[in-house]
Design a protein around this motif. Structure first.
Motif, PDB file in Angstrom:
ATOM      1  N   ILE B 309      -8.373  -9.678  12.338  1.00 43.55           N
ATOM      2  CA  ILE B 309      -7.650  -8.391  12.248  1.00 43.55           C
ATOM      3  C   ILE B 309      -6.354  -8.557  11.453  1.00 43.55           C
ATOM      4  N   LYS B 313      -5.927  -6.590   7.781  1.00 45.10           N
ATOM      5  CA  LYS B 313      -5.076  -5.399   7.732  1.00 45.10           C
ATOM      6  C   LYS B 313      -4.317  -5.238   6.406  1.00 45.10           C
ATOM      7  N   TYR B 325     -11.755  -0.660  12.960  1.00 42.48           N
ATOM      8  CA  TYR B 325     -10.572  -0.919  13.800  1.00 42.48           C
ATOM      9  C   TYR B 325     -10.588  -0.017  15.035  1.00 42.48           C
ATOM     10  N   LEU B 341      -4.924  -4.602  16.728  1.00 40.01           N
ATOM     11  CA  LEU B 341      -5.794  -3.537  16.209  1.00 40.01           C
ATOM     12  C   LEU B 341      -4.997  -2.250  15.973  1.00 40.01           C
TER      13      LEU B 341
END
Lengths: 484, 381
Positions: B309, B313, B325, B341
């Motif tokens: 994650i 991102k 997500y 998240l």
């Protein structure tokens, strides 16, 4: 009666002799480790630390309860450590003075939202403060209800800490600028998982501290901090360093200890009900690793990483030592199952038996010795030749041990001037007659307090302050309550 | 002589008739008295050695001429041709110390004082002029472990030239510190096989500290001599070493290894290695790997999921990432993962803020606090 006394005297001699053998072995082991460390030292370590992407982050956790006299300088001291990735977590444990307000004003802090997760149970958490000034972005202040102990506040700090390792210290301690680098080194230079690292602590009394940074180390001028300096050096440079060579360190000091956060949380963090929360948590962390059949190591750094204030008066020394004694008694009440337990390996067969026989029982045996001596004096049952020989035997051993410690310190750091070493030697020579009996007395008092459940509140310690803190003291704020 | 013998004899007969306890006490006491006398002698010896060392140090300081001339040459911006230095050698020599140890000391002082200006090429030429190689060789074959360690460290710091045959005697030394230091020095100094020990797991006692030092020494090598690290990734067993190679692949932008790294991600059981692969893929360009990593997401541990994650991102252009997500957020129960998240959703330029508002409206209790936390600018890393 004669047979009992005769057997008792034999027993005591062999007790004392075994102590001599143990300490001599520890001194040899410690010397071995010191030589290894000296060989390892290199001048480019600092540069490598500054530039490497592989250095793990460390959270410095310092609980504060009514620390308005020293909080700002000491936070500055923590913020100026020379380490690439760290944060400073100050836990305001429901202070009744201006501690929190001073932090807010000096570091431009504002209350902020924060998803606080109670990984370890503590007294209710109130709020989090962060600074709006990017210069203090490493600082985080946790405000919580007073839990009555340093353990509870430390746990709140652990809950907020974001890095995989945390250092727990007292807010009144002055950290060495290289403390974090020195303490992380055993973790990154060993294949086995190192769950905790201790380091040498010394007395800040009489030292010159400017803006929270140690400028000049000096020998304490007052008698009790001076003796505590000798005592600390003996404990760190011989006891703990020696035990660390066989991976049998049983306690990482509450004043300064680096811990693996995952294991500390797994073991349940600090116990708020414990009077020796540092030893209690170290014990539980070791037990946790053994229970999960994981290899572990607890290491000891011989270099000085922190300076703390020693008890300036008889009253404060009394309070400190009786509390330590209560803590030791409590450890053996709570964790008695580890004692002589093969399942807990070195903890059950080396560390705990050693502390039980040579630290916990020592004051009792010594006090009993005084009583028996008085009885023998009254009945004229003393063989003076033998008595002098035995006294001399114990005295020479004690002095040799202290001087060995000073020799190690001189080889490793050489922090004092020659005349200060001479002073230390002179004080070592009279320590068995002045300081030692007091410690025995305070320990016995602590045991009695524990058994009679008296005086269980956290003590107050009158702070004298280092050179740096004296200006604060002159403002009329000389007394503060600490939970150390 | 007779009196002494008599005294000794008397004491001996008296001693052997003493009870065992007394004999032990006497022996121990005598031992500690001897120890104290030894300490006293040691202190006297140390006092005079320190005095001698101080005197030598003072002499060295007084001869600042040597420091000045070496500083001038070692901090000179351009490389001075060896032939030029050779022509001036007599002048330089006349101004310098006669002992090679003192010359090395000055070089180290200058290097520490001017780390960025220090000219290593000029140092090589000066070392040749002063014929320092035999000096180093002598130090590395000294009997003392301390001398060997110190000088090997100095050699690494100064990037000095030594005989490889001398170094080869140390790379299998029984002392692990010296052995590892010698192997690190080999990376830096060897002309024909600098990476020999990567084929041998570097060392059986390999640690994070070795990883740090190897990375540091690699930085000193010219970029064209850096190998492709992928060849060692599947070969070595030590996770620390494996993750170091993977890190170096990213650091030296060896993009051609991306596919292999992803294949290795699927194979390796180690979380540490998986996390390093995700981070390296992010350095090399994670966009084309994003969907593959998402496919692996559910089969990973929490720490690896966090790494996925936190590294994904940064991709702002992939509109399929946002639904992933959100779905993962709804399924996650660990706070750290939810925070990561939430942060990924919030930083997504494709409707991220709007999605957060919708989720926040439906959130209750602690989840609501999570949204406040991720929106808090003061808590950004």
């Amino acid at each position: 009666m004669d047979t009992i006394l005769y057997s008792y005297q034999y027993l005591i001699f062999f007790y004392a002799f075994s102590l001599v053998v143990i300490y001599t072995s520890l001194a040899v082991l410690a010397f071995y480790k010191l030589t290894q460390l000296v060989a390892k030292k290199s001048s480019d370590t600092e540069k490598i630390f500054r530039e490497s992407p592989f250095i793990p982050g460390i959270s410095i956790i310092a609980p504060a309860f009514n620390e308005e006299t020293s909080i700002i300088n000491n936070v500055i001291s923590m913020m100026t450590v020379n380490y690439p990735t760290f944060e400073v977590v100050i836990v305001n444990d429901g202070s009744k003075d201006n501690t929190l307000q001073l932090l807010i004003d000096n570091f431009e802090m504002v209350e902020t939202t924060y998803a606080y997760v109670e990984k370890i149970k503590t007294k209710p958490f109130k709020r989090i403060f962060k600074s709006t000034n990017p210069e203090y972005s490493r600082l985080i202040v946790v405000d919580k209800e007073n839990g009555g102990t340093k353990a509870d506040a430390s746990n709140a700090g652990v809950n907020v800490a974001k890095y995989p390792y945390f250092i727990c210290t007292d807010v009144d301690c002055v950290l060495d600028r290289e403390a974090l680098s020195k303490m992380i080194l055993p973790i990154i230079s060993t294949k086995t998982r190192v769950i905790a690292v201790g380091a040498t602590m010394r007395m800040v009394n009489s030292c010159k501290v400017e803006n929270g940074v140690m400028v000049e180390t000096r020998l304490p001028t007052r008698i009790f901090p001076l003796y505590q300096e000798i005592e600390y050096l003996r404990s760190y440079l011989i006891g703990k360093l020696g035990f660390s060579t066989i991976n049998a360190v049983h306690n990482v000091s509450g004043g300064l200890g680096l811990f693996d956060k995952e294991i500390a949380i797994g073991a349940g963090g600090y116990d708020p009900l414990s009077h020796a929360e540092d030893m209690d948590m170290t014990t539980r962390m070791i037990a946790y690793m053994i229970n999960y059949q994981k290899e572990y190591k607890i290491d000891q750094v011989p270099e000085t990483c922190c300076w703390t204030e020693g008890p300036p008066s008889f009253r404060v020394l009394n309070r400190q030592r009786t509390r330590w004694a209560r803590g030791l008694f409590q450890i053996f009440s709570v964790h008695r199952k580890y004692l002589f337990n093969r399942k807990f390996r070195k903890l059950g067969l080396i560390s705990f038996p050693y502390i039980f026989i040579y630290e916990f029982l020592a004051p009792i045996i010594e006090m009993l010795g005084y009583i028996v001596t008085i009885y023998l004096l009254l009945v004229g049952g003393i063989n003076w030749d033998t008595a002098f020989l035995m006294l001399f035997f114990a005295y020479v051993f004690g002095v040799s041990l202290s001087l060995t410690t000073l020799l190690y310190e001189r080889l490793l750091e050489h922090r004092f001037k020659n005349r200060e070493y001479v002073r230390l030697i002179l004080f070592c020579l009279v320590e068995p007659f002045i300081y030692h009996p007091l410690i025995v007395f305070f320990n016995i008092r602590g045991y009695i307090d524990y058994l009679t459940k008296r005086d269980f509140e956290w003590g107050t310690m009158t702070r004298q302050g280092s050179q740096d803190n004296k200006s604060d003291k002159q403002k009329g704020l000389s007394t503060q309550t600490i939970a150390q | 002589m007779y009196i002494v013998y008599n005294l000794f004899e008397n004491f001996y007969y008296k001693f052997i008739t003493m009870p065992l306890v007394i004999r032990i006490a006497v022996i121990t006491t005598v031992f500690f008295i001897v120890l104290l006398l030894f300490y006293a002698l040691l202190s006297v010896f140390n006092y005079y050695s320190k005095k001698r060392a101080d005197k030598r140090e003072e002499e060295r300081k007084n001869n600042s001429d040597c420091y000045t001339v070496l500083k001038e040459l070692l901090t000179y911006e351009e490389v001075i041709p060896f032939i030029t230095l050779e022509q001036d050698f007599e002048t330089i020599k006349a101004r310098c110390h006669s002992d090679p140890e003192d010359i090395v000391y000055e070089m180290l002082v200058i290097k520490n004082e001017f780390p960025t200006q220090f000219n290593y090429e000029n140092l090589q030429s000066l070392s040749r002029l002063f014929n320092l190689t035999p000096y180093w060789d002598g130090k590395l074959t000294d009997n003392s472990l301390k001398v060997k360690m110190e000088n090997l460290q100095n050699i690494i710091e100064l990037r000095a030239t030594i005989s490889e045959s001398v170094l080869s005697t140390l790379v299998y030394h029984k002392n692990s510190e010296l052995r590892k230091k010698a192997r690190i020095a080999q990376i830096h100094l060897s002309q024909h096989d600098p990476f020999k020990f990567f084929d041998e797991e570097f060392d059986k006692d390999f640690t994070v500290w070795d990883k740090i030092k190897i990375h540091d020494i690699l930085l000193h090598r010219p970029i064209q001599t850096i190998p492709n690290f992928i060849r060692w990734v599947p070969k070595v067993k030590n996770e620390n070493l494996q993750s170091m190679f993977i890190y170096e692949i990213g650091y030296y932008n060896q993009v051609e290894n991306k596919e292999f790294l992803y294949d290795f991600f699927k194979m390796t059981p180690s979380d540490e290695v998986k996390i390093q692969i995700v981070e390296t893929l992010n350095v090399l360009g994670i966009e084309d790997m994003a969907h593959n990593l998402i496919r692996q997401y559910n089969a990973c541990s929490e720490n690896v999921q966090l790494a996925i994650i936190n590294n994904l991102k940064h991709i702002q252009t992939d509109k399929f990432l946002l639904p992933f997500y959100v779905h993962a957020f709804e399924k996650a129960y660990e706070t750290d993962l939810k925070l990561a998240l939430g942060d990924a959703i919030y930083s997504s330029e494709v409707n991220g803020h709007r999605v957060i508002e919708v989720l926040e409206r439906n959130a209750k209790g602690f989840d609501q606090l999570i949204f406040e936390h991720i929106k808090n600018p003061l808590l950004l890393n």
